[in-house]
Enzyme design. Sequence first.
Site, PDB file in Angstrom:
ATOM      1  N   PHE A 149       0.866  -1.182   0.000  1.00 29.90           N
ATOM      2  CA  PHE A 149       0.000   0.000   0.000  1.00 29.90           C
ATOM      3  C   PHE A 149       0.898   1.224   0.000  1.00 29.90           C
ATOM      4  O   PHE A 149       1.601   1.513   0.975  1.00 29.90           O
ATOM      5  CB  PHE A 149      -0.932   0.055   1.207  1.00 29.90           C
ATOM      6  CG  PHE A 149      -1.827   1.268   1.157  1.00 29.90           C
ATOM      7  CD1 PHE A 149      -2.967   1.255   0.377  1.00 29.90           C
ATOM      8  CD2 PHE A 149      -1.501   2.424   1.843  1.00 29.90           C
ATOM      9  CE1 PHE A 149      -3.771   2.380   0.282  1.00 29.90           C
ATOM     10  CE2 PHE A 149      -2.301   3.551   1.757  1.00 29.90           C
ATOM     11  CZ  PHE A 149      -3.442   3.533   0.979  1.00 29.90           C
ATOM     12  N   ASP A 234       9.490   2.979   1.745  1.00 30.10           N
ATOM     13  CA  ASP A 234       8.295   3.753   2.063  1.00 30.10           C
ATOM     14  C   ASP A 234       8.062   3.651   3.566  1.00 30.10           C
ATOM     15  O   ASP A 234       7.513   2.674   4.068  1.00 30.10           O
ATOM     16  CB  ASP A 234       7.094   3.203   1.282  1.00 30.10           C
ATOM     17  CG  ASP A 234       5.818   4.001   1.541  1.00 30.10           C
ATOM     18  OD1 ASP A 234       5.763   4.752   2.540  1.00 30.10           O
ATOM     19  OD2 ASP A 234       4.861   3.845   0.759  1.00 30.10           O
ATOM     20  N   LYS A 263       2.621  11.487   6.869  1.00 30.94           N
ATOM     21  CA  LYS A 263       1.804  11.279   8.067  1.00 30.94           C
ATOM     22  C   LYS A 263       2.361  12.008   9.282  1.00 30.94           C
ATOM     23  O   LYS A 263       2.120  13.192   9.446  1.00 30.94           O
ATOM     24  CB  LYS A 263       1.609   9.793   8.304  1.00 30.94           C
ATOM     25  CG  LYS A 263       0.771   9.111   7.197  1.00 30.94           C
ATOM     26  CD  LYS A 263       0.313   7.744   7.584  1.00 30.94           C
ATOM     27  CE  LYS A 263      -0.445   7.064   6.450  1.00 30.94           C
ATOM     28  NZ  LYS A 263      -1.698   7.730   6.075  1.00 30.94           N
TER      29      LYS A 263
END
Length: 409
Positions: A149, A234, A263
């Site tokens: 993801f 990531d 984030k």
Amino acid sequence: MTVAPSRSLRSSAELIRAEEPVLAHNYHPLPVVVARAEGAWVEDVEGRRYLDMLAGYSALNFGHRHPALIEAAHRQLDQLTLTSRAFHNDRLAGFAESLARLTGLDMVLPMNTGAEAVESAIKVARKWAYDVKGVPADRATVVVAADNFHGRTTTIVSFSTDESARAGFGPFTPGFRVVPYNDLAALEAAIDETTAAVLIEPIQGEAGVVIPDDGYLRGVRELTRRTGCLFIADEIQSGLGRTGRTLAVEHEGVVPDMVLLGKALGGGIVPVSAVVARREVLQVLRPGEHGSTFGGNPLAAAVGSAVVELLETGEFQRRAEEAGVVLRDGLAALVGKGVQGFRARGLWAGVDIDPAIGTGREISESLMREGILVKDTHGSTIRLAPPLTITNEELRTALGTLETVLRTA
């Protein structure tokens, strides 16, 4: 939480109903309407309190409204918020310098969202492949892992293996090869002279907090170095203290060529993301080849700098590691009592609920009714990712509530 009760003129039910005709239905949120928050706690419009065990999918690593981050934002709001990159601003250089130092890399490409960071890294990797590696034009490939993801933009869903993210959104962007996660032999077989980069999550979050075998990340680093391609990690969910280290790759002593952050980099206040990389990688970009109106804006840089300052002390990394022991011990005690198994590192866990008891969604709703907020992922798996500021007592409260919900389901 010491904030005064919220006084909404509309109830949760009324507000949820009001969303239906005016909001695109791209989310299926739990039926709670949050109005206020502080630390590890949130409050709905009726004044009910909930312990937040999701923390915005790691965007709220430092809790809701951390005083140092709120102060940094307030101070910057009184000075300057946006210039665009048409001009320099007085906050950006300091932010980039401190973030590069924190990650052990050289240069920073500031963006806004995690998906933008991933898209930017793909562009940089392709440009590097053509300019530095000598891959023929338009033939560069990127190897990725199944069950990944990395976001939901068109290019990113092109290499997703989640049909709910892909179905109905083609045609897809070419240039990607998908291999099984945690499989070095498959990865090596997929790399050839056209490979620009290997893009992986050090821990797969959306897949259910899937942790690779010891040595996998070191193997990826060694393989990419040996075959002459880039290693892109990531760390948008796994980074910035979540796993007990600043970056999850540090558990294996690995330094990628590019690290993707987002984030928590915005402190739960503003969207901030970045590609942090070796100088010779990011130097392939020239003016006009990539950009963002809001990327690197003064407000984002001020908040991002304050986030880096919090992490530079090591306090939050230590807290995640120490509290992670409490989390793992509590989950281990529930195995066989409604929990089939779990995977955890630091303050991050994927918990597999016995399907005979309920789906992940059903368990999440039951926990919500008892004042604990979590979110399901695939099937009967729920994710736990509380703020790194959570106390051991609060953690035990959440785990005790989970035990009660499983026993009475």
